[in-house]
Design a protein around this motif. Structure first.
Motif, short mmCIF file in Angstrom:
data_model
loop_
_atom_site.label_atom_id
_atom_site.label_comp_id
_atom_site.label_asym_id
_atom_site.label_seq_id
_atom_site.Cartn_x
_atom_site.Cartn_y
_atom_site.Cartn_z
N ASP A 185 -5.02 -9.07 5.88
CA ASP A 185 -5.42 -8.94 4.38
C ASP A 185 -4.26 -9.86 3.81
O ASP A 185 -4.65 -10.42 2.81
CB ASP A 185 -5.20 -7.55 3.93
CG ASP A 185 -6.12 -6.69 4.64
OD1 ASP A 185 -7.41 -7.17 4.95
OD2 ASP A 185 -5.83 -5.47 4.63
N SER B 215 -10.80 -10.95 5.89
CA SER B 215 -11.95 -10.75 4.82
C SER B 215 -12.00 -11.92 4.00
O SER B 215 -11.07 -12.52 3.21
CB SER B 215 -11.42 -9.64 4.11
OG SER B 215 -12.50 -9.29 3.02
N LEU C 36 -5.00 -3.10 -4.21
CA LEU C 36 -5.52 -2.98 -2.95
C LEU C 36 -5.07 -1.89 -1.92
O LEU C 36 -5.97 -1.36 -1.16
CB LEU C 36 -5.60 -4.40 -2.06
CG LEU C 36 -6.18 -5.51 -2.79
CD1 LEU C 36 -5.74 -6.67 -2.26
CD2 LEU C 36 -7.68 -5.17 -2.68
N ALA C 37 -3.75 -1.64 -2.34
CA ALA C 37 -3.10 -0.51 -1.44
C ALA C 37 -3.73 0.90 -1.57
O ALA C 37 -3.58 1.73 -0.89
CB ALA C 37 -1.82 -0.64 -1.55
N LYS C 38 -4.00 0.94 -2.88
CA LYS C 38 -4.61 2.19 -3.27
C LYS C 38 -5.92 2.68 -2.66
O LYS C 38 -6.33 3.62 -2.51
CB LYS C 38 -4.96 2.23 -4.67
CG LYS C 38 -3.67 2.62 -5.60
CD LYS C 38 -3.70 2.83 -6.90
CE LYS C 38 -2.29 3.05 -7.84
NZ LYS C 38 -2.49 3.10 -9.30
N LYS C 39 -6.72 1.50 -2.35
CA LYS C 39 -8.03 1.58 -1.69
C LYS C 39 -8.17 1.66 -0.32
O LYS C 39 -8.85 2.45 0.26
CB LYS C 39 -8.81 0.43 -1.99
CG LYS C 39 -9.39 0.23 -3.51
CD LYS C 39 -10.11 -0.91 -3.93
CE LYS C 39 -10.59 -0.98 -5.59
NZ LYS C 39 -11.39 -1.88 -5.65
N ARG C 40 -7.22 1.22 0.38
CA ARG C 40 -7.08 1.25 1.93
C ARG C 40 -5.65 0.56 2.19
O ARG C 40 -4.91 0.08 1.43
CB ARG C 40 -7.91 0.28 2.43
CG ARG C 40 -8.01 -1.17 2.35
CD ARG C 40 -9.41 -1.48 2.97
NE ARG C 40 -9.42 -3.03 2.82
CZ ARG C 40 -9.06 -4.07 3.53
NH1 ARG C 40 -8.40 -3.64 4.81
NH2 ARG C 40 -9.02 -5.26 3.30
N SER C 41 -5.27 1.05 3.44
CA SER C 41 -3.95 0.49 4.06
C SER C 41 -4.12 -0.79 4.26
O SER C 41 -5.06 -1.31 4.78
CB SER C 41 -3.55 1.29 5.35
OG SER C 41 -3.50 0.60 6.26
N LEU C 42 -3.32 -1.91 4.05
CA LEU C 42 -3.14 -3.09 4.08
C LEU C 42 -2.89 -3.57 5.42
O LEU C 42 -1.92 -3.03 5.89
CB LEU C 42 -2.37 -4.01 3.00
CG LEU C 42 -2.83 -3.79 1.58
CD1 LEU C 42 -2.04 -4.48 0.63
CD2 LEU C 42 -4.27 -4.27 1.36
#
Length: 118
Positions: A101, A30, A91-97
């Motif tokens: 990433d 990304s 970032l880990a709270k928003k989605r799985s890394l």
């Protein structure tokens, strides 16, 4: 001397662009995380580490080079790794890394450091 400096800067930019293209193709990462990596190095180093280093190293200007080396390494590790930890925690709270990433962030971080040191 100016020609050498220009060539060094041009070489750094070419290396950065080629590395970006190769890594982007290889990992499909990304662009946003790449930019977060760029900012994740530059901002804390300029706003936190820089002023603290200026204050401490100006007060201890008469100290040995070993103090400067150990202190510099400690501060770089403390500021950069704390920033990296906080960014990945958010970032880990928003989605799985995913691995891509981490590569994107790491490449942005490394490129930012490459540009500053160059």
């Amino acid at each position: 001397m100016e020609t050498f400096l220009f060539m060094a800067i041009l070489t750094m930019l070419v290396i950065a662009v080629i590395s970006f293209i190769v890594l982007k193709k290889r990992w499909q990462f990304s662009i946003k995380l790449f930019l977060v990596g760029l900012i994740g190095f530059a901002l804390p180093v300029m706003m936190i580490e820089g002023p603290i280093n200026a204050l401490v190293l100006s007060s201890f200007s008469h100290s040995s080079k070993w103090f400067t080396i150990i202190y510099g390494g400690f501060m770089a590790g403390l500021v950069e790794e704390t920033t990296r930890y906080l960014v990945f925690k958010v970032l880990a709270k928003k989605r799985s890394l995913m691995t891509s990433d981490i590569v994107a962030y790491g490449f942005g971080h490394g490129l930012s450091e490459f540009i500053f040191l160059g």
